[in-house]
Design a protein around this motif. Structure first.
Motif, mmCIF file in Angstrom:
data_model
loop_
_atom_site.group_PDB
_atom_site.id
_atom_site.type_symbol
_atom_site.label_atom_id
_atom_site.label_comp_id
_atom_site.label_asym_id
_atom_site.label_seq_id
_atom_site.Cartn_x
_atom_site.Cartn_y
_atom_site.Cartn_z
ATOM 1 N N PRO A 499 30.441 31.220 37.518
ATOM 2 C CA PRO A 499 31.194 32.235 38.258
ATOM 3 C C PRO A 499 32.328 31.689 39.106
ATOM 4 O O PRO A 499 33.386 32.313 39.212
ATOM 5 N N GLU A 500 32.151 30.500 39.718
ATOM 6 C CA GLU A 500 33.190 29.982 40.608
ATOM 7 C C GLU A 500 34.481 29.621 39.883
ATOM 8 O O GLU A 500 35.549 29.518 40.492
ATOM 9 N N HIS A 501 34.411 29.439 38.555
ATOM 10 C CA HIS A 501 35.614 29.074 37.814
ATOM 11 C C HIS A 501 36.641 30.205 37.802
ATOM 12 O O HIS A 501 37.837 29.961 37.637
ATOM 13 N N GLU A 502 36.178 31.433 37.967
ATOM 14 C CA GLU A 502 37.076 32.571 37.813
ATOM 15 C C GLU A 502 38.044 32.745 38.975
ATOM 16 O O GLU A 502 38.986 33.525 38.894
ATOM 17 N N PHE A 503 37.836 32.023 40.070
ATOM 18 C CA PHE A 503 38.795 32.126 41.172
ATOM 19 C C PHE A 503 39.464 30.787 41.460
ATOM 20 O O PHE A 503 39.957 30.551 42.556
ATOM 21 N N LEU A 504 39.531 29.913 40.447
ATOM 22 C CA LEU A 504 40.223 28.638 40.612
ATOM 23 C C LEU A 504 41.716 28.826 40.910
ATOM 24 O O LEU A 504 42.333 27.981 41.566
ATOM 25 N N ASP A 505 42.291 29.907 40.405
ATOM 26 C CA ASP A 505 43.742 30.101 40.538
ATOM 27 C C ASP A 505 44.129 30.916 41.763
ATOM 28 O O ASP A 505 45.320 31.202 41.960
ATOM 29 N N LEU A 506 43.183 31.294 42.598
ATOM 30 C CA LEU A 506 43.518 32.140 43.745
ATOM 31 C C LEU A 506 44.100 31.313 44.888
ATOM 32 O O LEU A 506 43.629 30.207 45.180
ATOM 33 N N SER A 507 45.081 31.868 45.549
ATOM 34 C CA SER A 507 45.608 31.251 46.766
ATOM 35 C C SER A 507 44.604 31.481 47.892
ATOM 36 O O SER A 507 43.709 32.335 47.781
ATOM 37 N N PRO A 508 44.717 30.741 49.016
ATOM 38 C CA PRO A 508 43.796 30.977 50.135
ATOM 39 C C PRO A 508 43.786 32.427 50.599
ATOM 40 O O PRO A 508 42.717 32.978 50.901
ATOM 41 N N ALA A 509 44.958 33.048 50.629
ATOM 42 C CA ALA A 509 45.016 34.438 51.070
ATOM 43 C C ALA A 509 44.329 35.358 50.066
ATOM 44 O O ALA A 509 43.608 36.295 50.446
ATOM 45 N N GLU A 510 44.542 35.113 48.769
ATOM 46 C CA GLU A 510 43.899 35.916 47.735
ATOM 47 C C GLU A 510 42.381 35.731 47.774
ATOM 48 O O GLU A 510 41.623 36.689 47.626
ATOM 49 N N TYR A 511 41.943 34.501 47.987
ATOM 50 C CA TYR A 511 40.510 34.219 48.054
ATOM 51 C C TYR A 511 39.877 34.951 49.241
ATOM 52 O O TYR A 511 38.815 35.566 49.115
ATOM 53 N N ASP A 512 40.517 34.890 50.393
ATOM 54 C CA ASP A 512 39.986 35.556 51.582
ATOM 55 C C ASP A 512 39.890 37.071 51.372
ATOM 56 O O ASP A 512 38.912 37.707 51.785
ATOM 57 N N GLU A 513 40.909 37.652 50.740
ATOM 58 C CA GLU A 513 40.888 39.081 50.481
ATOM 59 C C GLU A 513 39.787 39.436 49.481
ATOM 60 O O GLU A 513 39.100 40.462 49.624
ATOM 61 N N ALA A 514 39.582 38.580 48.474
ATOM 62 C CA ALA A 514 38.522 38.813 47.490
ATOM 63 C C ALA A 514 37.157 38.764 48.166
ATOM 64 O O ALA A 514 36.264 39.572 47.856
ATOM 65 N N MET A 515 36.971 37.837 49.092
ATOM 66 C CA MET A 515 35.696 37.752 49.807
ATOM 67 C C MET A 515 35.493 38.978 50.693
ATOM 68 O O MET A 515 34.374 39.501 50.798
ATOM 69 N N ARG A 516 36.568 39.446 51.329
ATOM 70 C CA ARG A 516 36.450 40.643 52.174
ATOM 71 C C ARG A 516 36.005 41.841 51.340
ATOM 72 O O ARG A 516 35.098 42.592 51.730
ATOM 73 N N LEU A 517 36.626 42.023 50.172
ATOM 74 C CA LEU A 517 36.268 43.137 49.302
ATOM 75 C C LEU A 517 34.862 42.979 48.738
ATOM 76 O O LEU A 517 34.143 43.968 48.543
ATOM 77 N N THR A 518 34.463 41.745 48.478
ATOM 78 C CA THR A 518 33.114 41.492 47.968
ATOM 79 C C THR A 518 32.073 41.856 49.019
ATOM 80 O O THR A 518 31.039 42.462 48.720
ATOM 81 N N ARG A 519 32.336 41.466 50.275
ATOM 82 C CA ARG A 519 31.405 41.834 51.357
ATOM 83 C C ARG A 519 31.307 43.349 51.491
ATOM 84 O O ARG A 519 30.215 43.906 51.693
ATOM 85 N N ALA A 520 32.445 44.020 51.403
ATOM 86 C CA ALA A 520 32.448 45.480 51.522
ATOM 87 C C ALA A 520 31.655 46.127 50.393
ATOM 88 O O ALA A 520 30.903 47.084 50.607
ATOM 89 N N LYS A 521 31.808 45.583 49.190
ATOM 90 C CA LYS A 521 31.079 46.111 48.037
ATOM 91 C C LYS A 521 29.571 45.926 48.221
ATOM 92 O O LYS A 521 28.784 46.837 47.947
ATOM 93 N N ARG A 522 29.169 44.747 48.700
ATOM 94 C CA ARG A 522 27.747 44.490 48.927
ATOM 95 C C ARG A 522 27.183 45.419 50.001
ATOM 96 O O ARG A 522 26.030 45.861 49.917
ATOM 97 N N LYS A 523 28.005 45.715 51.017
ATOM 98 C CA LYS A 523 27.553 46.605 52.079
ATOM 99 C C LYS A 523 27.317 48.013 51.546
ATOM 100 O O LYS A 523 26.320 48.664 51.864
ATOM 101 N N ILE A 524 28.238 48.475 50.694
ATOM 102 C CA ILE A 524 28.100 49.795 50.093
ATOM 103 C C ILE A 524 26.837 49.861 49.235
ATOM 104 O O ILE A 524 26.135 50.869 49.191
ATOM 105 N N GLU A 525 26.556 48.762 48.531
ATOM 106 C CA GLU A 525 25.397 48.703 47.635
ATOM 107 C C GLU A 525 24.104 48.335 48.370
ATOM 108 O O GLU A 525 23.064 48.134 47.740
ATOM 109 N N ASN A 526 24.200 48.210 49.691
ATOM 110 C CA ASN A 526 23.025 47.898 50.527
ATOM 111 C C ASN A 526 22.378 46.570 50.147
ATOM 112 O O ASN A 526 21.150 46.421 50.189
#
Length: 613
Positions: A499-526
Motif C-alpha cells: 500500500p505505501e508504494h501508491e503515495f511515493l509520488d506525493l508531495s509533502p502537502a499532498e501527503y498531508d492532505e491525503a492523511m487528513r482525508l483518510t482520518r476523516a473517512k475513518r471517523k465517518i466509518e467509526n
C-alpha cells in the motif's frame, strides 16, 4: 400469493443475489424495488473471503488473512474426462482424492482430541452429475476407506507412515495440518476460533482408529436409497457423502470439513451455491480442506471479488438512501466466459463499460516461460535505460518524474502479460492511456523502480541508471500454489503492490492532505486508531492530479515462482490511475430498465462520478 391481497410485503434472503437484481422491474414482479441490505457476516463465519481472499498485501512479511486450506487437484484428468457421458467408468481414484480421504480421517481424529467426539463429521465428494459414475466412485472410495481402516486397526506401519506424512509434511499443492494450524495462529484469522492449535502426531495417533471405525460411505442422489440422517445419529454421524445435484444446493452437510470438488459451472450463482464448504466451523476451521482445480479456484476468486463489489454497491446505495428501482446496481463480468447467472435470468441485463480511472491496475499472474520472462526483463531494462538519470531516490526506490506517456505506453506495448490476466492486459491499458492523453489527461507520469530495502547480494538484478550499472534488490512475492500452473506464477492475494508504494509520488502537502482525508473517512466509518498511511482510493480520486499517472515497476525473485535461483527476474507492474470522467472501459452487466430510467433522468450525464463508481 402476493396478488391475493390488496396490501402485502415480501422480504427475501439470499447468499447469491446476482439473478435477483436482473428481475424485470414491472408491476407484480419480485424485483426488490424498496431496498437491498447487505447483512454483515459474523466474525466466526467462514465465507468466500476467508477461503479465497481478495485484499492487498500489507508488506512482504505479514501472512495471509485467508485460510490456507485450498489444495490443488491436477491429477484428475483421466478420472474425470471432459466428455463424461462417453468415457468409460474409472478403475481407480486419483492420489489427490486418496489424500483428501486421509485428511478426513485425520480431521475426525483431531476433533476427538479437541473434545468433539460425539459430533457430526462430513466429507463431500462432488465431481460429476452422472449417477452411474457417482455409484462407481462410491465403490472405489469404499475400497480405499476400508484399506485405510484395516491398516489402522492392525497398526500397519505403511498406513501409519502415510497418515503421519499427510499430517506433518508439506508439498507444492498441499499444506500439512501442522503448518496450516500454525499459519492461522500467526495470522489475523486466529480470532476465528479459540480452539485452533497445533497438535503433535503422538497425541493424534491414539484417536485415528476409533475415528476411522465410525466413517460410512453414502451415495446421495435420486437413484440411491441412502440418506443423511443427522438428526437420529445422537452420537454423531461421520460420513463421506458422494453425489451431484442433490448435494449442490439446499442440502446442509453437518460438520463438513473436507470437500473434493471438480464440478465445473459457468455461472457465478451456481458455483457459489455448490460451495457447501462455506459456513460455521466451530472448533475446527483449521482442519477444513477444499480440494479443487486451479481453474475452479481462480473462478471462485473472481466471483468473491465480484460479490464484494456488489455488496459495496448495496452499502453505497443504502448510504445515499437510494432505492433499487432507481439505482443501477452493476455486477463485474468475467472476460473468460463465466456467466453471472442463467441466460434466461439475464434477459434484462445490458453491458456497460466503465473507466480504469481512479483504479489500481496491477499484474498478479505471470507467464514464467523462459522466453517471456527474459523478454519482459529486457523491456523493463530498456525503459529504465531510456528514462535517463533518476530524479531522486526514496528509500531504495528510484523515482523519475515528468515522464512522457509515450514512454509508458511503449513499455506496455512491449510487455507480455499472462494469457488469463484480463484485468491488467497491457495492450488495453496502453489504449486507455492514449485515449486519456487526447482528453488532456495522463500527460505527465511518475515512474518508480521498486527495490528491496535491504537487498540480498545474491538476489539482485542489474539495471543501467545514470549511465552506471545499478543492482536492484529483487522483491519476494509469495506464490498462491493452488493457482499456479506449470508455466504460471500466481501471487497470493492477487496483488503485487504494497500500500505505501501508491503515495511515493506525493508531495509533502499532498501527503498531508491525503492523511487528513483518510482520518476523516475513518471517523465517518467509526473506525478506531490512527491510519498508518493514506487510503489508496483517496490518493487516486482526491489527491493525484488527473494529468499525472504513477507506474510502479517490480523486479521479483524467480525463486518464489519455483524457478532456479539463477533465472532472470520476473517483471511486474502496477499503475495507479487518477480519477477521471473519460477513458477506456471495462465491462459490467446492469439492468437495462434501470439504465433507461437513469438516462431518462440525465443522471449518468450529470453525475461527475458516474463513470468512476
Amino acid at each position: 400469493m402476493l396478488r391475493l391481497f390488496y396490501r402485502s410485503a415480501y422480504v427475501g434472503y439470499t447468499a447469491t443475489p446476482f439473478a435477483n437484481i436482473f428481475i424485470p422491474v414491472e408491476k407484480d414482479e419480485l424485483f426488490p424495488r424498496d431496498f437491498i441490505i447487505n447483512l454483515p457476516a459474523p466474525g466466526n463465519y467462514v465465507g468466500p473471503q476467508q477461503v479465497f481472499g481478495f485484499e492487498p498485501l500489507t508488506d512482504e512479511t505479514v501472512l495471509d488473512d485467508t485460510l490456507p486450506i485450498v489444495c490443488r487437484v491436477d491429477d484428475a484428468g483421466d478420472f474425470m474426462p471432459e466428455k463424461e457421458r462417453e468415457a468409460p467408468l474409472p478403475n481407480a481414484i486419483p492420489d489427490s482424492m486418496k489424500r483428501a480421504i486421509r485428511c478426513f480421517f485425520l480431521t475426525c481424529a483431531i476433533r476427538r482430541l479437541r473434545g468433539q467426539a460425539d459430533v457430526h463429521n462430513s466429507m463431500l465428494i462432488h465431481v460429476t452429475r452422472f449417477t452411474a459414475r457417482q455409484k462407481r466412485i462410491v465403490d472405489l472410495v469404499d475400497d480405499v476407506t476400508n484399506y485405510y481402516r484395516r491398516g489402522l486397526d492392525q497398526n500397519d506401519p505403511i498406513i501409519l507412515a502415510l497418515m503421519q506424512q499427510t499430517f506433518e509434511q508439506d508439498s507444492t499443492d498441499y499444506l500439512s495440518f501442522t503448518t496450516t494450524s500454525q499459519r492461522i495462529l500467526d495470522s489475523p484469522l486466529r480470532a476465528l476460533d479459540p480452539a485452533i492449535r497445533v497438535h503433535a502426531w503422538e497425541t493424534v495417533l491414539p484417536h485415528l482408529a476409533p475415528a476411522a471405525a465410525r466413517i460410512r460411505i453414502k451415495e446421495i442422489n435420486g437413484t440411491s436409497g441412502d440418506i443423511l440422517d443427522y438428526h437420529n445419529e445422537k452420537a454423531g454421524l461421520s460420513v463421506i457423502a458422494i453425489g451431484g445435484d442433490k448435494l449442490s444446493r439446499g442440502l446442509t452437510l453437518s460438520g463438513l470439513s473436507v470437500s473434493y470438488f471438480l464440478r465445473p459451472s459457468k455461472m457465478y450463482d451456481t458455483l457459489m451455491q455448490m460451495g457447501r464448504w462455506f459456513g460455521y466451523r466451530p472448533g475446527y476451521p483449521d482442519l477444513c480442506r477444499l480440494f479443487t482445480t486451479a481453474e475452479l479456484n481462480q473462478w471462485f476468486c473472481h466471483i468473491t471479488k465480484a460479490s464484494e463489489e456488489l455488496r459495496g454497491e448495496f452499502d453505497y446505495m443504502h448510504s445515499i438512501r437510494a432505492t433499487p428501482d432507481a439505482y443501477a446496481v452493476k455486477v463485474n463480468t468475467h472476460d473468460a466466459g463465466l456467466q453471472i447467472t442463467a441466460a434466461n435470468k439475464m434477459r434484462k441485463a445490458v453491458d456497460m463499460r466503465f473507466s480504469f480511472a481512479g483504479r489500481l491496475v496491477e499484474t498478479y499472474l505471470f507467464d514464467i516461460r523462459p522466453d517471456v520472462v527474459a523478454g519482459n526483463l529486457a523491456t523493463a531494462r530498456s525503459l529504465v535505460d531510456d528514462l535517463g538519470p533518476s530524479s531522486y531516490k526514496k528509500a531504495e526506490n528510484f523515482i523519475w518524474i515528468n515522464v512522457t506517456p509515450n514512454a509508458v505506453t511503449g513499455f506496455l506495448q512491449g510487455f507480455q502479460v499472462a494469457r488469463n490476466l484480463y484485468r491488467a492486459n497491457a495492450q488495453i491499458v496502453a489504449a486507455f492511456i492514449r485515449t486519456q492523453v487526447k482528453n488532456g489527461e495522463l500527460i505527465n507520469w511518475t515512474v518508480a523502480l521498486i527495490s528491496r530495502q535491504k537487498p540480498d547480494p545474491d538476489r539482485t538484478t542489474n539495471y543501467t541508471i545514470n549511465g552506471q550499472p545499478v543492482m536492484v534488490g529483487n522483491l519476494t512475492r509469495k506464490a498462491e500454489d493452488k493457482n499456479n500452473g506449470p508455466t504460471e506464477y500466481y501471487l497470493r492475494k492477487s496483488h503485487i503492490i504494497s500500500p505505501e508504494h501508491e503515495f511515493l509520488d506525493l508531495s509533502p502537502a499532498e501527503y498531508d492532505e491525503a492523511m487528513r482525508l483518510t482520518r476523516a473517512k475513518r471517523k465517518i466509518e467509526n473506525k478506531v486508531g490512527e491510519p498508518d498511511y493514506p487510503n489508496g482510493e483517496i490518493v487516486r480520486n482526491d489527491i493525484r492530479p488527473k494529468e499525472r499517472g504513477l507506474l510502479l515497476l517490480y523486479t521479483l525473485d524467480p525463486g518464489a515462482a519455483g524457478l532456479p535461483a539463477h533465472s532472470p527476474a520476473i517483471i511486474g507492474y502496477a499503475i495507479s490511475f487518477p480519477g477521471s470522467k473519460s477513458g477506456a472501459t471495462i465491462s459490467y452487466a446492469v439492468h437495462e430498465q434501470l439504465v433507461e430510467y437513469l438516462e431518462s433522468q440525465d443522471t449518468v450525464e450529470n453525475d461527475p462520478d458516474a463513470d468512476e463508481d
